[in-house]
Scaffold this motif. Structure first.
Motif, PDB file in Angstrom:
ATOM      1  N   HIS A 103      39.616 -53.291 -32.128  1.00 35.41           N
ATOM      2  CA  HIS A 103      38.180 -53.380 -31.507  1.00 35.41           C
ATOM      3  C   HIS A 103      37.057 -53.870 -32.245  1.00 35.41           C
ATOM      4  CE1 HIS A 103      40.554 -51.922 -27.942  1.00 35.41           C
ATOM      5  NE2 HIS A 103      39.406 -52.538 -27.361  1.00 35.41           N
TER       6      HIS A 103
ATOM      7  N   VAL B  46      31.633 -53.236 -29.003  1.00 35.50           N
ATOM      8  CA  VAL B  46      31.601 -52.758 -27.591  1.00 35.50           C
ATOM      9  C   VAL B  46      31.046 -53.956 -26.723  1.00 35.50           C
ATOM     10  CG1 VAL B  46      31.880 -50.296 -28.210  1.00 35.50           C
ATOM     11  CG2 VAL B  46      29.533 -51.391 -27.973  1.00 35.50           C
TER      12      VAL B  46
ATOM     13  N   GLU C 266      26.495 -46.077 -28.301  1.00 32.63           N
ATOM     14  CA  GLU C 266      26.930 -45.136 -27.501  1.00 32.63           C
ATOM     15  C   GLU C 266      25.679 -45.277 -26.300  1.00 32.63           C
ATOM     16  OE1 GLU C 266      28.954 -43.357 -26.147  1.00 32.63           O
ATOM     17  OE2 GLU C 266      27.633 -41.843 -24.831  1.00 32.63           O
TER      18      GLU C 266
ATOM     19  N   TRP D  37      32.626 -44.817 -24.007  1.00 38.56           N
ATOM     20  CA  TRP D  37      33.746 -45.907 -24.012  1.00 38.56           C
ATOM     21  C   TRP D  37      34.411 -45.987 -22.970  1.00 38.56           C
ATOM     22  CZ3 TRP D  37      34.894 -50.587 -25.613  1.00 38.56           C
ATOM     23  CH2 TRP D  37      36.118 -51.062 -25.554  1.00 38.56           C
ATOM     24  N   ASN D  38      34.989 -44.731 -22.413  1.00 37.88           N
ATOM     25  CA  ASN D  38      35.875 -45.088 -21.131  1.00 37.88           C
ATOM     26  C   ASN D  38      35.029 -45.211 -19.689  1.00 37.88           C
ATOM     27  OD1 ASN D  38      34.370 -42.732 -20.802  1.00 37.88           O
ATOM     28  ND2 ASN D  38      36.025 -41.109 -21.241  1.00 37.88           N
TER      29      ASN D  38
ATOM     30  N   VAL E 123      33.501 -48.064 -19.719  1.00 35.41           N
ATOM     31  CA  VAL E 123      33.445 -49.533 -19.755  1.00 35.41           C
ATOM     32  C   VAL E 123      34.385 -50.009 -18.846  1.00 35.41           C
ATOM     33  CG1 VAL E 123      33.788 -51.410 -21.352  1.00 35.41           C
ATOM     34  CG2 VAL E 123      32.589 -49.560 -22.160  1.00 35.41           C
TER      35      VAL E 123
ATOM     36  N   LEU F  56      25.736 -48.161 -23.732  1.00 35.86           N
ATOM     37  CA  LEU F  56      26.699 -47.909 -22.576  1.00 35.86           C
ATOM     38  C   LEU F  56      26.022 -46.610 -21.762  1.00 35.86           C
ATOM     39  CD1 LEU F  56      30.187 -48.179 -24.407  1.00 35.86           C
ATOM     40  CD2 LEU F  56      28.981 -49.852 -23.387  1.00 35.86           C
TER      41      LEU F  56
ATOM     42  N   GLN G 287      37.803 -53.833 -21.502  1.00 32.76           N
ATOM     43  CA  GLN G 287      38.187 -53.027 -22.677  1.00 32.76           C
ATOM     44  C   GLN G 287      39.031 -53.837 -23.350  1.00 32.76           C
ATOM     45  OE1 GLN G 287      39.278 -49.399 -21.077  1.00 32.76           O
ATOM     46  NE2 GLN G 287      37.537 -48.599 -20.941  1.00 32.76           N
TER      47      GLN G 287
ATOM     48  N   LEU H  58      36.421 -46.219 -31.784  1.00 29.82           N
ATOM     49  CA  LEU H  58      36.067 -46.034 -30.312  1.00 29.82           C
ATOM     50  C   LEU H  58      35.840 -44.441 -30.049  1.00 29.82           C
ATOM     51  CD1 LEU H  58      37.977 -48.710 -28.434  1.00 29.82           C
ATOM     52  CD2 LEU H  58      35.639 -48.796 -29.055  1.00 29.82           C
TER      53      LEU H  58
ATOM     54  N   ILE I 107      32.404 -42.992 -29.865  1.00 29.00           N
ATOM     55  CA  ILE I 107      31.567 -43.767 -28.642  1.00 29.00           C
ATOM     56  C   ILE I 107      32.069 -42.903 -27.322  1.00 29.00           C
ATOM     57  CG2 ILE I 107      30.621 -45.714 -27.436  1.00 29.00           C
ATOM     58  CD1 ILE I 107      31.439 -47.328 -29.982  1.00 29.00           C
TER      59      ILE I 107
END
Lengths: 324, 385
Positions: free
Chosen positions: B136, B139, B304, B117-118, B120, B307, B125, B111, B114
């Motif tokens: 994980h 994603v 990436e 990610w935060n 999401v 998202l 999560q 993660l 990416i």
């Protein structure tokens, strides 16, 4: 190799006629001439290999799968010989599917024969010149467009707010339509959600496969026989019953094999038009998916094969293939 | 010879033990120039269906990775394609994702590579359909509910509030019975919808999850579905056939996806949708990476991109789904708006139980009815048994 050498080893004078070999081509053709079975093997190995490995091989794999079973607890496939999966076909829900499919296939075949025969008869015996071409075109035309488009179009035609309902309303015959739809079992909420609708679409899609062999058979009935029949004082009905129909029988049987087996194997039409009650093809499709119940799917797939074998045996007993 | 065999086994053991750790890359290298993705139809658009819906071109221009798409129509096809190999990524639904993890067809995702990610949705999560033992395996990509669609002319000013309109015979606000005027999904997963209805109306059955049913709970769900069979003229399988049925067959109500509701409304058909009091089932898809991905750098860049770009917003408009990045609803990165997200069920996350494959060894009880029985029994129910 000199002629003298040949003379000394072979006592027959004909041997002198053999020319010296001119390379690999001569040697090969000599081999094929001396051992014709080698030529046969070389020619047949590819098609035979295809037939056994790809064609019969996959059938054998299918048959094998149907003798496995699924473990009730874990849902894993148990690779041991058992007839349990076939017994499962006898469960009421599964028998329903088989009976439903066979009945539909029989009804479609019967309908196609009744509707197709006059068309084939006219096209074979009366249509001439450009009319004949038009008949061929008319019968074949539906085969040129996509199967899916035709089925979707039929769904629209048969819909509750579709053209048939509209037309019957217009001529004040909606009571008749509602009466037909109120029939038990074959009726339904609308034509497109009833067995009648499914039957109509099947009939439309497979009709050419019935007409074309029938027409071919009817064209082979010699005119002289009809004249002879008339000369002997037979009425038109008698001529039809005793001359035309028996001679056209091989064509009808050939057509019925097409319509029957095609209906039995189809899984698209009953999904789009009908009441969502499953046919064999749909059940196979669904069981082999996420369900992973390949043994039962395979057992279901064996059913049409067995039914067709029985059907063909009966047809042969009736002498349907004598003329082929 | 024996020594050779021993060496071979040792090497094999070392290899199998190490491979998961090796598979996860620590830092991104140079992009490979392409990425191969298995996706649902309509999930990855490059402006060819409709010009406004394009979330591939910007990625290709920015990274130089050409996107190759292979569409799959069912979860089974997706699993089969991933087993075959040759693909980097897959948009797996909840009934495929855990199978892919269990079959070791996908690899854990680093993660830290990416950056977005935060962003999401925190609700996703650590979702159980792609996070196993805290690891994980991908994603989140997009999610959506199975809503109750109804004809606004039939229901008038009394919109339905319960799934009972499709499960029990009743007189609808237009004065006619619902018999023959409702539909249900023809996939066996629909048994879960019945179970969810029972969860609310018959608490004494003790259903904890509609995907984990013991024999008694399962039988009750089937009984409910048998009632539904008497009301249903046709079950729906294909989204476009269902839309046609609402246009031409006089359908009054049915479970459906927001996709159909949006398209029908855009066409002026008088329909609306609701998530009834019982809640709803739903689907949640995850971008997962093949264990032997040949283009890991492009794959990470794609994750990436999913998202960070306009993808989340525009895809959610296109598909009637919900972004996994909440900001995509409001920050104007694409066409989605706060109202649009609300309409697609974004605020109802807690009331949605996401599709998972029912298995025998379930968490909430000793033994559950597995999916293959759902299939054969649902075939029976539809056949009138």
């Amino acid at each position: 190799m000199s002629l003298a050498a040949i003379d000394s080893t072979s006592p027959t004078p004909q041997a002198t006629a053999i020319l010296p070999q001119r390379g690999i081509g001569d040697r090969l053709s000599a081999l094929f001439w001396r051992r014709p079975e080698i030529l046969l093997v070389v020619l047949l190995i590819l098609p035979l290999g295809w037939l056994t490995v790809v064609y019969l091989g996959s059938l054998a794999a299918l048959l094998l799968q149907s003798f496995y079973s699924i473990d009730e607890f874990s849902g894993l496939i148990v690779r041991e010989f058992t007839l349990r999966t076939y017994l499962e076909l006898l469960r009421p829900a599964n028998m329903d599917i088989i009976i439903r499919t066979v009945t539909m296939a029989a009804a479609v075949t019967l309908g196609a024969a009744v509707i197709g025969f006059p068309i084939a008869y006219y096209a074979a015996r009366y249509a001439r010149g450009s009319w004949k071409a038009l008949f061929y075109l008319g019968v074949m035309l539906p085969l040129w467009s996509s199967y899916l488009v035709k089925v979707y179009a039929w769904k629209l035609i048969l819909a509750r707010e579709g053209i048939i309902t509209w037309a019957t309303d217009l001529i004040g015959a909606s009571a008749v339509l509602n009466g037909i739809l109120a029939l038990p079992v074959i009726g339904g909420n609308s034509l497109s959600t009833s067995y009648i609708g499914t039957w109509l679409v099947f009939l439309y899609v497979w009709l050419p496969f019935m007409i074309l062999p029938m027409q071919a058979a009817l064209e082979r009935v010699p005119q002289s026989m009809l004249e002879a029949s008339a000369d002997l004082g037979a009425s038109r009905l008698q001529t039809f019953r005793t001359v035309v129909f028996p001679l056209a029988m091989p064509g009808i049987i050939a057509g019925s094999i097409f319509t029957f087996s095609l209906t039995m194997g189809d899984y698209i039409i009953p999904q789009i038009v009908g009441s969502s009650r499953r046919f064999i093809g749909q059940a196979v499709y669904q069981l082999q998916g996420t369900a992973g119940n390949i043994p039962l799917a395979a057992a279901f797939a064996v059913v049409p094969i067995i039914i067709m074998l029985i059907y063909l045996t009966i047809a042969r007993r009736k002498g349907a293939f004598d003329a082929l | 010879m024996r020594q050779l065999k021993l060496m071979g086994t040792t090497a094999l053991v070392a290899f199998t033990a190490l491979s998961p750790a090796l598979a996860q890359i620590a830092e991104l290298g140079a992009p490979e120039g392409q990425v191969n993705i298995v996706a649902w139809p309509g999930y990855i658009e490059r402006g060819q269906t409709m010009e406004a819906f394009d979330w591939v071109t910007s990625y290709e221009q920015a990274t130089g990775c050409m996107v190759n798409i292979k569409t799959a129509n069912t979860s089974d096809e997706m699993v089969a394609l991933m087993n075959e190999g040759g693909f980097d990524l897959v948009t797996a639904s909840g009934d495929a994702s855990l199978r892919l993890v269990a079959g070791r067809r996908v690899q854990p995702v680093n993660l830290s590579l990416i950056p977005s990610w935060n962003t999401v949705d925190p609700r996703l999560q650590n979702a159980p359909w792609y996070v196993v033992d805290g690891v994980h395996y991908g994603v989140p990509y997009q999610w959506g509910p199975n809503v109750l669609m109804y004809n606004t002319e039939v229901f008038g000013d009394q919109p339905p509030t319960s799934w009972n309109v499709v499960f029990e015979e009743m007189t609808l606000p237009d004065g006619q019975s619902n018999r023959g005027r409702v539909q249900a999904y023809d996939g066996p997963i629909h048994v879960a919808d019945a179970a969810q209805y029972l969860m609310y109306h018959r608490p004494e059955l003790g259903i904890v999850s509609p995907y984990e049913l013991n024999q008694e709970q399962y039988d009750a769900a089937l009984d409910l579905l048998r009632v539904q069979r008497t009301l249903t003229a046709r079950y729906w399988h294909d989204a476009f056939i269902q839309m046609d049925d609402f246009r031409n067959e006089g359908m009054a109500a049915s479970g459906t996806w927001p996709f159909q509701v949006n398209l029908l409304q855009a066409d002026g058909v008088p329909v609306a949708s609701v998530i009834p009091v019982e809640g709803a089932t739903g689907w949640a898809d995850t971008t997962m990476m093949h264990v032997d991905a040949e283009n890991p750098n492009c794959a990470y860049l794609w994750m990436e991109h999913t998202l960070a770009s306009n993808l989340q917003a525009d895809l959610s408009v296109w598909f009637g789904a919900n972004p996994v990045v909440p900001a995509a609803c409001t920050d104007g990165r694409g066409m989605q708006t706060a109202e649009g997200c609300t309409r697609n069920g974004f605020d109802d996350f807690e009331r949605i139980r996401f599709w998972t494959t029912p298995v025998t060894r379930c968490e909430s009880q000793d033994e559950c009815v597995p999916y293959y029985r759902w299939v054969s029994d649902y075939i029976g129910v539809i056949g009138g048994r």
